[in-house]
Write a protein that holds these residues in place. Sequence first.
Motif, short mmCIF file in Angstrom:
data_model
loop_
_atom_site.label_atom_id
_atom_site.label_comp_id
_atom_site.label_asym_id
_atom_site.label_seq_id
_atom_site.Cartn_x
_atom_site.Cartn_y
_atom_site.Cartn_z
N ASN A 200 0.82 -1.21 0.00
CA ASN A 200 0.00 0.00 0.00
C ASN A 200 0.85 1.26 0.00
O ASN A 200 0.55 2.23 -0.72
CB ASN A 200 -0.93 0.01 1.22
N ILE A 201 1.93 1.26 0.80
CA ILE A 201 2.75 2.46 0.92
C ILE A 201 3.57 2.72 -0.35
O ILE A 201 3.53 3.81 -0.93
CB ILE A 201 3.70 2.35 2.14
N VAL A 202 4.31 1.69 -0.79
CA VAL A 202 5.20 1.87 -1.94
C VAL A 202 4.39 2.05 -3.22
O VAL A 202 4.64 2.97 -4.01
CB VAL A 202 6.16 0.67 -2.08
N THR A 203 3.41 1.17 -3.44
CA THR A 203 2.58 1.29 -4.64
C THR A 203 1.79 2.58 -4.62
O THR A 203 1.65 3.26 -5.65
CB THR A 203 1.62 0.09 -4.75
N GLY A 204 1.27 2.93 -3.43
CA GLY A 204 0.53 4.18 -3.32
C GLY A 204 1.40 5.39 -3.63
O GLY A 204 0.95 6.33 -4.29
N SER A 205 2.65 5.35 -3.18
CA SER A 205 3.56 6.47 -3.43
C SER A 205 3.84 6.61 -4.92
O SER A 205 3.83 7.72 -5.47
CB SER A 205 4.87 6.26 -2.67
N VAL A 206 4.09 5.48 -5.60
CA VAL A 206 4.38 5.52 -7.03
C VAL A 206 3.15 5.96 -7.81
O VAL A 206 3.22 6.87 -8.66
CB VAL A 206 4.86 4.15 -7.53
N LEU A 208 0.17 7.42 -6.73
CA LEU A 208 -0.31 8.75 -6.40
C LEU A 208 0.68 9.83 -6.82
O LEU A 208 0.28 10.91 -7.29
CB LEU A 208 -0.60 8.86 -4.90
N GLY A 209 1.98 9.55 -6.65
CA GLY A 209 2.99 10.52 -7.03
C GLY A 209 2.94 10.86 -8.51
O GLY A 209 2.93 12.04 -8.89
N ILE A 214 0.93 14.33 -13.07
CA ILE A 214 0.15 14.45 -14.31
C ILE A 214 -0.93 15.51 -14.16
O ILE A 214 -1.14 16.36 -15.03
CB ILE A 214 -0.46 13.08 -14.69
N MET A 215 -1.63 15.48 -13.03
CA MET A 215 -2.70 16.45 -12.80
C MET A 215 -2.16 17.87 -12.69
O MET A 215 -2.79 18.82 -13.15
CB MET A 215 -3.48 16.07 -11.55
N ILE A 216 -0.97 18.03 -12.10
CA ILE A 216 -0.35 19.36 -12.01
C ILE A 216 -0.03 19.87 -13.42
O ILE A 216 -0.28 21.05 -13.74
CB ILE A 216 0.93 19.30 -11.15
#
Length: 301
Positions: A200-206, A208-209, A214-216
């Motif tokens: 959850n942490i590592v995959t979420g970081s990749v 979401l990051g 992309i959204m920015i």
Amino acid sequence: MEELNETTVTEFILLGITDLRELKVFFFVTFLLFYLLSFVGNLSIVTVVSVDHVLHTPMYFLLGNLSFLDFFYATTTVPKMLSGLLVEDKKISFQGCITQLHIFHFLGSTEAMLLASMSYDRYVAICNPLRYHILMARAMCLQLAFTSWLIGFLYSLFHTILTSRLPFCNMNKVKHFYCDIKPLLKLACADTHINESLVNIVTGSVALGTFVLIMISYTFIEQGRSKAFSTCTSHLTVVLLYFGTAFCTYLRPATKDSLEQDRVTAVLFTVITPALNPIIYALRNKDVKRAFRKQFLEGLF
């Protein structure tokens, strides 16, 4: 033999999508058509981007990388899934399972990085057109592509090592049509809370990051050149398809119901999305359509 009596599991059984015989033929034909579409579509884009000099630009260089990746992304899981729909032998060796897991996550995470790189390319092209050839020089393009592949490899290697070191005893039925992290963690005969947290942490970081980046990029594009925003809809459509399914699969706890839903969601990003990507880009891109006509249609007449 569906369960092993040995202490250590040496092979797994992929349970596939369905046990209903009447659905197996339907799924086989449907997914085979999508796989062939992915094969032809992505290979065609790689070909035209390679041979058409007009497409030798940063945007199409990254698109060629994405299509090359999508071809192998589908090939990692779909052929094994198709064979499982036709034959009763659904076994895969432990080494083969871990290898499939590694390649799948290597390509999947690399795709997230490439999509972020493509959004940066669009931002520079639209908001800084006079500096585009400087900011997106050949060296920069190569660096973006290389970094995407490298981070994807290291991310996957991290999960592969953690998963392969878990003990698997007796239970070897994987409730999926390919070897993925969460279904395998449910079979491990050890405490996997740390592994699940790291997923959850590592995959979420990749995930979401890259999604935030992309959204920015698109926020700046919309604010600075609102009329040009429509030219990015192809890429944005691919982004929403990819990240929408990825978030649903990897950023929630692994429960019995969620694992069942994951099998359905996985069909989207392993079978359907790689087949739709070439269509989305080709149909909405005049340069790609022109290159297709020049390389394929005009060659026939």
